[in-house]
Design a protein around this motif. Structure first.
Motif, mmCIF file in Angstrom:
data_model
loop_
_atom_site.group_PDB
_atom_site.id
_atom_site.type_symbol
_atom_site.label_atom_id
_atom_site.label_comp_id
_atom_site.label_asym_id
_atom_site.label_seq_id
_atom_site.Cartn_x
_atom_site.Cartn_y
_atom_site.Cartn_z
ATOM 1 N N LEU A 1 0.820 -1.220 0.000
ATOM 2 C CA LEU A 1 0.000 0.000 0.000
ATOM 3 C C LEU A 1 0.853 1.269 0.000
ATOM 4 N N LEU A 2 2.019 1.203 0.621
ATOM 5 C CA LEU A 2 2.865 2.387 0.787
ATOM 6 C C LEU A 2 3.946 2.545 -0.278
ATOM 7 N N MET A 3 4.292 1.495 -0.984
ATOM 8 C CA MET A 3 5.503 1.491 -1.801
ATOM 9 C C MET A 3 5.515 2.514 -2.929
ATOM 10 N N ASN A 4 4.370 2.926 -3.418
ATOM 11 C CA ASN A 4 4.337 3.888 -4.523
ATOM 12 C C ASN A 4 4.271 5.335 -4.061
ATOM 13 N N LEU A 5 4.313 5.551 -2.759
ATOM 14 C CA LEU A 5 4.340 6.917 -2.249
ATOM 15 C C LEU A 5 5.668 7.577 -2.622
ATOM 16 N N PRO A 6 5.674 8.900 -2.744
ATOM 17 C CA PRO A 6 6.971 9.571 -2.886
ATOM 18 C C PRO A 6 7.843 9.227 -1.668
ATOM 19 N N LEU A 7 9.159 9.234 -1.861
ATOM 20 C CA LEU A 7 10.073 8.807 -0.806
ATOM 21 C C LEU A 7 9.842 9.560 0.499
ATOM 22 N N THR A 8 9.645 10.871 0.446
ATOM 23 C CA THR A 8 9.441 11.627 1.689
ATOM 24 C C THR A 8 8.157 11.190 2.396
ATOM 25 N N SER A 9 7.116 10.909 1.647
ATOM 26 C CA SER A 9 5.862 10.442 2.255
ATOM 27 C C SER A 9 6.034 9.045 2.837
ATOM 28 N N TYR A 10 6.759 8.187 2.117
ATOM 29 C CA TYR A 10 7.028 6.838 2.612
ATOM 30 C C TYR A 10 7.807 6.906 3.926
ATOM 31 N N PHE B 1 10.580 -4.056 8.890
ATOM 32 C CA PHE B 1 10.463 -4.475 7.495
ATOM 33 C C PHE B 1 10.229 -3.271 6.587
ATOM 34 N N LEU B 2 9.354 -2.362 6.999
ATOM 35 C CA LEU B 2 9.098 -1.173 6.179
ATOM 36 C C LEU B 2 10.369 -0.339 6.022
ATOM 37 N N LEU B 3 11.159 -0.260 7.071
ATOM 38 C CA LEU B 3 12.436 0.448 6.979
ATOM 39 C C LEU B 3 13.360 -0.267 5.992
ATOM 40 N N THR B 4 13.424 -1.577 6.065
ATOM 41 C CA THR B 4 14.232 -2.368 5.134
ATOM 42 C C THR B 4 13.876 -2.056 3.687
ATOM 43 N N MET B 5 12.601 -1.877 3.430
ATOM 44 C CA MET B 5 12.116 -1.716 2.061
ATOM 45 C C MET B 5 12.143 -0.273 1.563
ATOM 46 N N THR B 6 12.692 0.633 2.343
ATOM 47 C CA THR B 6 12.787 2.035 1.928
ATOM 48 C C THR B 6 13.608 2.148 0.645
ATOM 49 N N ALA B 7 13.006 2.759 -0.380
ATOM 50 C CA ALA B 7 13.657 2.987 -1.679
ATOM 51 C C ALA B 7 14.133 1.695 -2.330
ATOM 52 N N ALA B 8 13.477 0.590 -2.025
ATOM 53 C CA ALA B 8 13.841 -0.694 -2.639
ATOM 54 C C ALA B 8 13.346 -0.727 -4.080
ATOM 55 N N PRO B 9 14.063 -1.428 -4.945
ATOM 56 C CA PRO B 9 13.544 -1.622 -6.295
ATOM 57 C C PRO B 9 12.205 -2.362 -6.223
ATOM 58 N N GLN B 10 11.372 -2.152 -7.220
ATOM 59 C CA GLN B 10 10.057 -2.785 -7.208
ATOM 60 C C GLN B 10 10.136 -4.209 -7.744
ATOM 61 N N GLY B 11 9.242 -5.033 -7.245
ATOM 62 C CA GLY B 11 9.151 -6.409 -7.714
ATOM 63 C C GLY B 11 9.182 -7.390 -6.551
ATOM 64 N N TRP B 12 8.580 -8.543 -6.796
ATOM 65 C CA TRP B 12 8.470 -9.546 -5.745
ATOM 66 C C TRP B 12 9.817 -10.111 -5.317
ATOM 67 N N ALA B 13 10.765 -10.173 -6.228
ATOM 68 C CA ALA B 13 12.092 -10.683 -5.856
ATOM 69 C C ALA B 13 12.709 -9.785 -4.779
ATOM 70 N N TRP B 14 12.517 -8.480 -4.887
ATOM 71 C CA TRP B 14 13.070 -7.544 -3.909
ATOM 72 C C TRP B 14 12.321 -7.618 -2.583
ATOM 73 N N ILE B 15 11.020 -7.854 -2.656
ATOM 74 C CA ILE B 15 10.232 -8.009 -1.428
ATOM 75 C C ILE B 15 10.695 -9.264 -0.684
ATOM 76 N N VAL B 16 10.879 -10.353 -1.425
ATOM 77 C CA VAL B 16 11.340 -11.607 -0.806
ATOM 78 C C VAL B 16 12.737 -11.427 -0.227
#
Length: 158
Positions: A44-53, A91-106
């Motif tokens: 739900l949050l991943m497409n927010l602008p970085l500052t909003s995320y 986990f949300l901190l880990t995913m900050t500015a992560a590339p998109q895609g399920w491989a990156w989520i995993v």
């Protein structure tokens, strides 16, 4: 006892949040289940602008200090294994500015769980020496930072 805890968690907003919308009630690996439950929130949050995320992660983390501390206090147990709001924040901190895609989520999931379980310095120090909501949250925030650094390094190399 388990039925009482389930009822308490599912009827109290503080416990419901602290237990990751109920995911922390898992009898096996509640931290892992809590991290899995954080994935839809990330989506739900991943497409927010970085500052909003980052603002969302900051709010979740700061609120988590009170949520985890209050749940712990009400249960009379420091850092009950079912309290997993800290896994959400880490986990949300880990995913900050992560590339998109399920491989990156995993990969982010695996890295966060690795550092959360391994608890390298200073994660271990925070886990053992800090108490209350801050102590519950900080070790997962630090594990999230370690996982974020590795995830970003992998993204840079790839």
């Amino acid at each position: 006892m388990e039925k009482t805890l389930n009822r308490t968690v599912l009827t109290s907003p503080v416990h419901f949040l602290a237990f990751g919308f109920g995911s922390g009630l898992s009898p096996k690996a509640p931290g892992t289940m809590g991290t899995l439950a954080a994935i839809p929130l990330y989506l739900l949050l991943m497409n927010l602008p970085l500052t909003s995320y980052l603002l969302a992660v900051l709010l979740i983390s700061v609120a988590g200090i009170w949520i985890c501390g209050e749940s712990s206090r009400r249960l009379g147990v420091h850092d009950h294994g079912g309290i997993v709001w800290d896994e959400f924040a880490g986990f949300l901190l880990t995913m900050t500015a992560a590339p998109q895609g399920w491989a990156w989520i995993v990969l982010g999931f695996a890295l966060f769980r690795l550092f959360d379980i391994w608890k390298p310095w200073p994660v271990r120090v925070a886990d053992r020496q800090l108490h209350g909501g801050l102590g519950i949250m900080l070790d997962d925030i630090l594990a999230g930072i370690y996982a974020w650094l590795v995830l970003q390094a992998v993204a840079y190399v790839v």
